[in-house]
Scaffold this motif. Structure first.
Motif, PDB file in Angstrom:
ATOM      1  N   PHE A   1       4.250  29.651  36.259  1.00  0.00           N
ATOM      2  CA  PHE A   1       5.120  29.528  35.083  1.00  0.00           C
ATOM      3  C   PHE A   1       4.681  28.319  34.268  1.00  0.00           C
ATOM      4  N   SER A   2       4.208  28.574  33.092  1.00  0.00           N
ATOM      5  CA  SER A   2       3.729  27.473  32.243  1.00  0.00           C
ATOM      6  C   SER A   2       4.190  27.703  30.804  1.00  0.00           C
ATOM      7  N   PRO A   3       4.829  26.672  30.212  1.00  0.00           N
ATOM      8  CA  PRO A   3       5.162  25.364  30.808  1.00  0.00           C
ATOM      9  C   PRO A   3       6.376  25.465  31.732  1.00  0.00           C
ATOM     10  N   LEU A   4       6.451  24.554  32.687  1.00  0.00           N
ATOM     11  CA  LEU A   4       7.545  24.533  33.654  1.00  0.00           C
ATOM     12  C   LEU A   4       8.222  23.167  33.646  1.00  0.00           C
ATOM     13  N   VAL A   5       9.535  23.168  33.466  1.00  0.00           N
ATOM     14  CA  VAL A   5      10.333  21.949  33.639  1.00  0.00           C
ATOM     15  C   VAL A   5      10.937  22.033  35.032  1.00  0.00           C
ATOM     16  N   PHE A   6      10.550  21.093  35.899  1.00  0.00           N
ATOM     17  CA  PHE A   6      10.908  21.169  37.311  1.00  0.00           C
ATOM     18  C   PHE A   6      11.836  20.018  37.682  1.00  0.00           C
ATOM     19  N   GLY A   7      13.058  20.346  38.110  1.00  0.00           N
ATOM     20  CA  GLY A   7      14.004  19.325  38.536  1.00  0.00           C
ATOM     21  C   GLY A   7      14.220  19.376  40.035  1.00  0.00           C
ATOM     22  N   GLU A   8      14.609  18.241  40.624  1.00  0.00           N
ATOM     23  CA  GLU A   8      14.792  18.159  42.072  1.00  0.00           C
ATOM     24  C   GLU A   8      16.127  17.523  42.435  1.00  0.00           C
ATOM     25  N   ALA A   9      16.707  18.017  43.527  1.00  0.00           N
ATOM     26  CA  ALA A   9      17.931  17.434  44.079  1.00  0.00           C
ATOM     27  C   ALA A   9      17.826  17.499  45.599  1.00  0.00           C
ATOM     28  N   ARG A  10      18.309  16.444  46.251  1.00  0.00           N
ATOM     29  CA  ARG A  10      18.211  16.383  47.716  1.00  0.00           C
ATOM     30  C   ARG A  10      19.462  16.893  48.419  1.00  0.00           C
ATOM     31  N   ASN A  11      20.544  17.049  47.676  1.00  0.00           N
ATOM     32  CA  ASN A  11      21.801  17.503  48.276  1.00  0.00           C
ATOM     33  C   ASN A  11      22.701  18.076  47.183  1.00  0.00           C
ATOM     34  N   GLY A  12      23.872  18.537  47.596  1.00  0.00           N
ATOM     35  CA  GLY A  12      24.784  19.161  46.652  1.00  0.00           C
ATOM     36  C   GLY A  12      25.250  18.228  45.557  1.00  0.00           C
TER      37      GLY A  12
ATOM     38  N   LEU B   1      18.159  27.140  45.756  1.00  0.00           N
ATOM     39  CA  LEU B   1      19.071  26.342  46.586  1.00  0.00           C
ATOM     40  C   LEU B   1      18.885  26.601  48.072  1.00  0.00           C
ATOM     41  N   ASP B   2      18.775  25.523  48.827  1.00  0.00           N
ATOM     42  CA  ASP B   2      18.839  25.604  50.294  1.00  0.00           C
ATOM     43  C   ASP B   2      20.317  25.517  50.678  1.00  0.00           C
ATOM     44  N   ILE B   3      20.713  26.185  51.748  1.00  0.00           N
ATOM     45  CA  ILE B   3      22.131  26.145  52.125  1.00  0.00           C
ATOM     46  C   ILE B   3      22.401  25.209  53.304  1.00  0.00           C
ATOM     47  N   THR B   4      21.351  24.617  53.863  1.00  0.00           N
ATOM     48  CA  THR B   4      21.550  23.657  54.952  1.00  0.00           C
ATOM     49  C   THR B   4      21.030  22.299  54.502  1.00  0.00           C
ATOM     50  N   MET B   5      21.944  21.501  53.957  1.00  0.00           N
ATOM     51  CA  MET B   5      21.599  20.165  53.489  1.00  0.00           C
ATOM     52  C   MET B   5      22.640  19.180  54.012  1.00  0.00           C
ATOM     53  N   PRO B   6      22.317  17.886  54.048  1.00  0.00           N
ATOM     54  CA  PRO B   6      23.294  16.893  54.503  1.00  0.00           C
ATOM     55  C   PRO B   6      24.533  16.898  53.611  1.00  0.00           C
ATOM     56  N   GLY B   7      25.678  16.606  54.221  1.00  0.00           N
ATOM     57  CA  GLY B   7      26.913  16.549  53.439  1.00  0.00           C
ATOM     58  C   GLY B   7      27.544  17.916  53.288  1.00  0.00           C
ATOM     59  N   ARG B   8      27.939  18.226  52.079  1.00  0.00           N
ATOM     60  CA  ARG B   8      28.662  19.467  51.818  1.00  0.00           C
ATOM     61  C   ARG B   8      27.824  20.694  52.151  1.00  0.00           C
ATOM     62  N   SER B   9      28.489  21.723  52.640  1.00  0.00           N
ATOM     63  CA  SER B   9      27.819  22.980  52.933  1.00  0.00           C
ATOM     64  C   SER B   9      27.199  23.552  51.670  1.00  0.00           C
TER      65      SER B   9
ATOM     66  N   GLU C   1      25.027  16.016  67.560  1.00  0.00           N
ATOM     67  CA  GLU C   1      23.868  16.406  66.750  1.00  0.00           C
ATOM     68  C   GLU C   1      24.307  17.113  65.470  1.00  0.00           C
ATOM     69  N   ILE C   2      25.309  17.974  65.597  1.00  0.00           N
ATOM     70  CA  ILE C   2      25.819  18.695  64.428  1.00  0.00           C
ATOM     71  C   ILE C   2      26.440  17.716  63.440  1.00  0.00           C
ATOM     72  N   ALA C   3      27.229  16.776  63.970  1.00  0.00           N
ATOM     73  CA  ALA C   3      27.865  15.772  63.114  1.00  0.00           C
ATOM     74  C   ALA C   3      26.823  14.971  62.342  1.00  0.00           C
ATOM     75  N   GLU C   4      25.746  14.586  63.016  1.00  0.00           N
ATOM     76  CA  GLU C   4      24.694  13.805  62.359  1.00  0.00           C
ATOM     77  C   GLU C   4      23.986  14.630  61.287  1.00  0.00           C
ATOM     78  N   GLN C   5      23.694  15.896  61.585  1.00  0.00           N
ATOM     79  CA  GLN C   5      22.971  16.737  60.635  1.00  0.00           C
ATOM     80  C   GLN C   5      23.803  17.043  59.395  1.00  0.00           C
ATOM     81  N   LEU C   6      25.096  17.260  59.579  1.00  0.00           N
ATOM     82  CA  LEU C   6      25.962  17.608  58.460  1.00  0.00           C
ATOM     83  C   LEU C   6      26.621  16.387  57.812  1.00  0.00           C
ATOM     84  N   VAL C   7      26.326  15.217  58.375  1.00  0.00           N
ATOM     85  CA  VAL C   7      26.902  13.953  57.884  1.00  0.00           C
ATOM     86  C   VAL C   7      28.435  14.042  57.885  1.00  0.00           C
ATOM     87  N   LEU C   8      28.968  14.441  59.026  1.00  0.00           N
ATOM     88  CA  LEU C   8      30.408  14.506  59.239  1.00  0.00           C
ATOM     89  C   LEU C   8      30.727  13.764  60.529  1.00  0.00           C
TER      90      LEU C   8
END
Length: 210
Positions: free
Chosen positions: A25-36, A53-61, A168-175
């Motif tokens: 895809f050209s031109p492409l405007v590419f944005g990034e986010a690490r979490n919700g 969108l990935d559905i398994t990220m730290p913090g919110r589902s 482990e779950i608590a750490e991964q989900l930041v809860l």
């Protein structure tokens, strides 16, 4: 010009997508986010044509984030790209408003094909998933017990069944550990079970975990 925003907590995934899609895809405007939270902030700053969108990220589902994005931007197409097999999350994702579902095992050409279809106003699902969705629509059979779980409960159940500890779950989900323990109790109650072993057996039997 395609304006594409990727939400994934792994930098290597974001960069890999950027390399693949920049060639297609050209031109492409590419944005990034690490979490919700970053995703919602990025959406508030400008206009985008599609979100991957990935559905398994730290913090919110990711499922919660998906629903919120669709509430705020109902016409914005969202393609979910997940490590989870279709059997685990695809139906929930599509019911939540996603325009398509892909696993990260798919080849780059399939990702490009899915993005083209979604930005064109279509929906992207595999043949096997389309068959499952059609079967669910015409089936009058009793729904499985796990469909009564909330999205977060379902996510925690899959993680427990995969052998992860509460810590482990608590750490991964930041809860907190207490929060995950509360989810575990609710899950067992809703599934009418007492132990993690029963839960794991159920999840394996219903192909909810690998």
């Amino acid at each position: 010009m395609l304006r594409l925003l990727v939400a994934d907590d792994h930098a290597i995934v974001r960069q890999g997508l950027k390399m693949i899609l920049s060639e297609e895809f050209s031109p492409l405007v590419f944005g990034e986010a690490r979490n919700g939270q970053e995703l919602l902030a990025q959406l508030g700053k400008g206009q985008w044509d599609i979100v991957v969108l990935d559905i398994t990220m730290p913090g919110r589902s990711g499922l919660d984030v998906l629903k919120e994005v669709k509430q705020q931007y109902p016409k914005l197409p969202i393609l979910v790209l997940s490590m989870h097999p279709e059997d685990q999350f695809a139906v929930r994702v599509l019911k939540a408003g996603a325009s398509g579902y892909l696993t990260k095992e798919n080849v780059p050409e399939e990702v490009v094909k899915a993005i083209r279809k979604v930005i064109g106003g279509g929906r992207y699902v595999s043949a096997s998933l389309a068959e499952k969705l059609a079967f669910d629509l015409r089936s009058d059979a009793e729904r499985p017990l796990h469909e009564a779980l909330s999205d977060r409960e379902y996510q925690v159940m899959c993680m427990i069944a995969s052998g992860k500890t509460v810590k482990e779950i608590a750490e991964q989900l930041v809860l907190s550990i207490k929060t995950i323990s509360t989810y575990r109790v609710r899950i067992l109650e809703k599934l009418n079970m007492r132990t993690n072993a029963e839960l794991t057996h159920y999840a394996v039997k219903n192909r909810l975990v690998d």
